[in-house]
Design an enzyme around this catalytic site. Sequence first.
Site, short mmCIF file in Angstrom:
data_model
loop_
_atom_site.label_atom_id
_atom_site.label_comp_id
_atom_site.label_asym_id
_atom_site.label_seq_id
_atom_site.Cartn_x
_atom_site.Cartn_y
_atom_site.Cartn_z
N TYR A 53 -30.65 -19.16 29.49
CA TYR A 53 -30.25 -18.62 28.17
C TYR A 53 -30.44 -19.62 27.03
O TYR A 53 -30.45 -19.23 25.87
CB TYR A 53 -28.78 -18.18 28.15
CG TYR A 53 -28.38 -17.12 29.15
CD1 TYR A 53 -29.33 -16.36 29.83
CD2 TYR A 53 -27.04 -16.88 29.41
CE1 TYR A 53 -28.95 -15.40 30.74
CE2 TYR A 53 -26.66 -15.91 30.33
CZ TYR A 53 -27.61 -15.17 30.99
OH TYR A 53 -27.22 -14.24 31.90
N HIS A 111 -29.40 -17.14 39.95
CA HIS A 111 -29.55 -16.15 38.88
C HIS A 111 -30.30 -14.89 39.34
O HIS A 111 -29.90 -13.78 39.04
CB HIS A 111 -30.27 -16.81 37.70
CG HIS A 111 -30.04 -16.13 36.39
ND1 HIS A 111 -30.11 -16.81 35.20
CD2 HIS A 111 -29.75 -14.85 36.06
CE1 HIS A 111 -29.86 -15.97 34.21
NE2 HIS A 111 -29.65 -14.77 34.70
N1 LIG Z 1 -27.06 -12.24 35.60
C1 LIG Z 1 -27.99 -11.68 34.87
O1 LIG Z 1 -29.15 -11.52 35.28
C2 LIG Z 1 -27.65 -11.19 33.49
C3 LIG Z 1 -28.52 -10.32 32.83
C4 LIG Z 1 -28.16 -9.86 31.56
C5 LIG Z 1 -26.97 -10.29 30.97
N2 LIG Z 1 -26.16 -11.16 31.64
C6 LIG Z 1 -24.88 -11.63 31.01
O2 LIG Z 1 -24.16 -10.51 30.55
C7 LIG Z 1 -23.89 -10.68 29.15
C8 LIG Z 1 -23.80 -9.34 28.47
O3 LIG Z 1 -24.95 -8.56 28.70
P1 LIG Z 1 -25.89 -8.03 27.53
O4 LIG Z 1 -25.72 -8.90 26.33
O5 LIG Z 1 -27.24 -7.86 28.09
O6 LIG Z 1 -25.35 -6.55 27.24
P2 LIG Z 1 -23.99 -5.89 26.74
O7 LIG Z 1 -22.87 -6.83 26.75
O8 LIG Z 1 -23.87 -4.60 27.49
O9 LIG Z 1 -24.35 -5.44 25.26
C9 LIG Z 1 -24.51 -6.33 24.21
C10 LIG Z 1 -24.81 -5.50 22.97
O10 LIG Z 1 -23.64 -4.72 22.64
C11 LIG Z 1 -23.23 -5.03 21.32
N3 LIG Z 1 -21.77 -5.02 21.30
C12 LIG Z 1 -20.93 -5.79 22.04
N4 LIG Z 1 -19.65 -5.51 21.79
C13 LIG Z 1 -19.66 -4.54 20.85
C14 LIG Z 1 -18.64 -3.82 20.19
N5 LIG Z 1 -17.36 -4.05 20.45
N6 LIG Z 1 -19.00 -2.87 19.28
C15 LIG Z 1 -20.30 -2.64 19.01
N7 LIG Z 1 -21.34 -3.28 19.62
C16 LIG Z 1 -21.01 -4.22 20.53
C17 LIG Z 1 -23.79 -6.40 21.05
O11 LIG Z 1 -23.95 -6.59 19.68
P3 LIG Z 1 -24.34 -8.02 19.06
O12 LIG Z 1 -25.74 -7.87 18.60
O13 LIG Z 1 -23.32 -8.25 17.99
O14 LIG Z 1 -24.20 -9.04 20.14
C18 LIG Z 1 -25.12 -6.35 21.78
O15 LIG Z 1 -26.08 -5.64 21.01
C19 LIG Z 1 -25.01 -11.59 28.66
O16 LIG Z 1 -24.71 -12.22 27.45
C20 LIG Z 1 -25.08 -12.56 29.82
O17 LIG Z 1 -24.03 -13.52 29.73
C21 LIG Z 1 -26.47 -11.60 32.88
#
Ligand SMILES: NC(=O)c1ccc[n+]([C@@H]2O[C@H](COP(=O)([O-])OP(=O)(O)OC[C@H]3O[C@@H](n4cnc5c(N)ncnc54)[C@H](OP(=O)(O)O)[C@@H]3O)[C@@H](O)[C@H]2O)c1
Length: 282
Positions: A53, A111
């Site tokens: 990241y 990962h």
């Molecule tokens: N292990 C893996 O392979 C893997 C893969 C993907 C993700 N991850 C982890 O999971 C975390 C979260 O996943 P993600 O970022 O892909 O997806 P997510 O958390 O499902 O969605 C993030 C999106 O939702 C928006 N959002 C969040 N809270 C909100 C709220 N209360 N109201 C309105 N919109 C909101 C965010 O806006 P903003 O633009 O303001 O942020 C962003 O656009 C990552 O940051 C990472 O740490 C791990």
Amino acid sequence: MSPVIAPTISAHGAAMPAVGYGTMLFPEPERAVGLVQHALACGYRHIDTARKYGSEQWVGEGIRASGLPRTDLWVTTKVTEENAKADDFARSVETSLETLGLDYVDLLLIHWPQPRVPLEETLGALARAKRDGLARNIGVSNFTIALLDEAVAKCPEPLFTNQIEYHAYLRQDRLIAACRKHGLLVTCYAPLARTAVMKDPVVKAIAAAHSKTPAQIALRWLVQQPDVGIVPRALEFAEIEENIELFDFVLTTQEMDAIGALRDNNLRVVSPEVRRPDWDEG
Ligand SMILES: NC(=O)c1ccc[n+]([C@@H]2O[C@H](COP(=O)([O-])OP(=O)(O)OC[C@H]3O[C@@H](n4cnc5c(N)ncnc54)[C@H](OP(=O)(O)O)[C@@H]3O)[C@@H](O)[C@H]2O)c1
């Protein structure tokens, strides 16, 4: 703003805060450090990062700026599939700790699976990091049922969690059952399906009934399930606050079921062609 401290979920004697702050696709450094600091001020005690990241440095700086004792925090990082060989893996862990400015992480994850390197080799390096005190707990991410069975059988140390995509639009019943069978917690990434579930009329109606936001309903639906944690990402202060304010209301069984029925949408938002395994259906 009074901080909300999320409850913990436990496996193998270790307790992880059920809500973590995700730091993938993070913004420029000045803003990134402030976001981590804000999350910690709101009550988050769990931060999810990864070598891939590029956010480890900002996570470390945010932690130091918060003034919170290290022992109050849960930090997860991950080793990419490019570093699945034992030597590369060990170097990646060392670099992560240096970049974070920490002596250990609370959770270290593989990962993504790497079919070109024997799983025993990567698991051996993962277990070594734990035995050397560099990681308090170890686990995997994006492992399918077959890979999880193999990992549990071959890992010299117990696995703590499988971090997987799971939200109201994706059925993961069989994989979750496999995690439970092996005593692993489920950590949900992309818990909002990158906002898709927040737009659902069923979620919106339940949100209105509870005077909560659709994001809070989608996240509450996850943390109300046993042994399930979440790591949502948000770049707005108000959203960061919202995403941990999940513990002053309860969804009814009917509401849980109504949201559960949305999983037939079968939406997977993270499935990179270069590294995705042969995903389990349902
Ligand atoms: N292990 C893996 O392979 C893997 C893969 C993907 C993700 N991850 C982890 O999971 C975390 C979260 O996943 P993600 O970022 O892909 O997806 P997510 O958390 O499902 O969605 C993030 C999106 O939702 C928006 N959002 C969040 N809270 C909100 C709220 N209360 N109201 C309105 N919109 C909101 C965010 O806006 P903003 O633009 O303001 O942020 C962003 O656009 C990552 O940051 C990472 O740490 C791990």
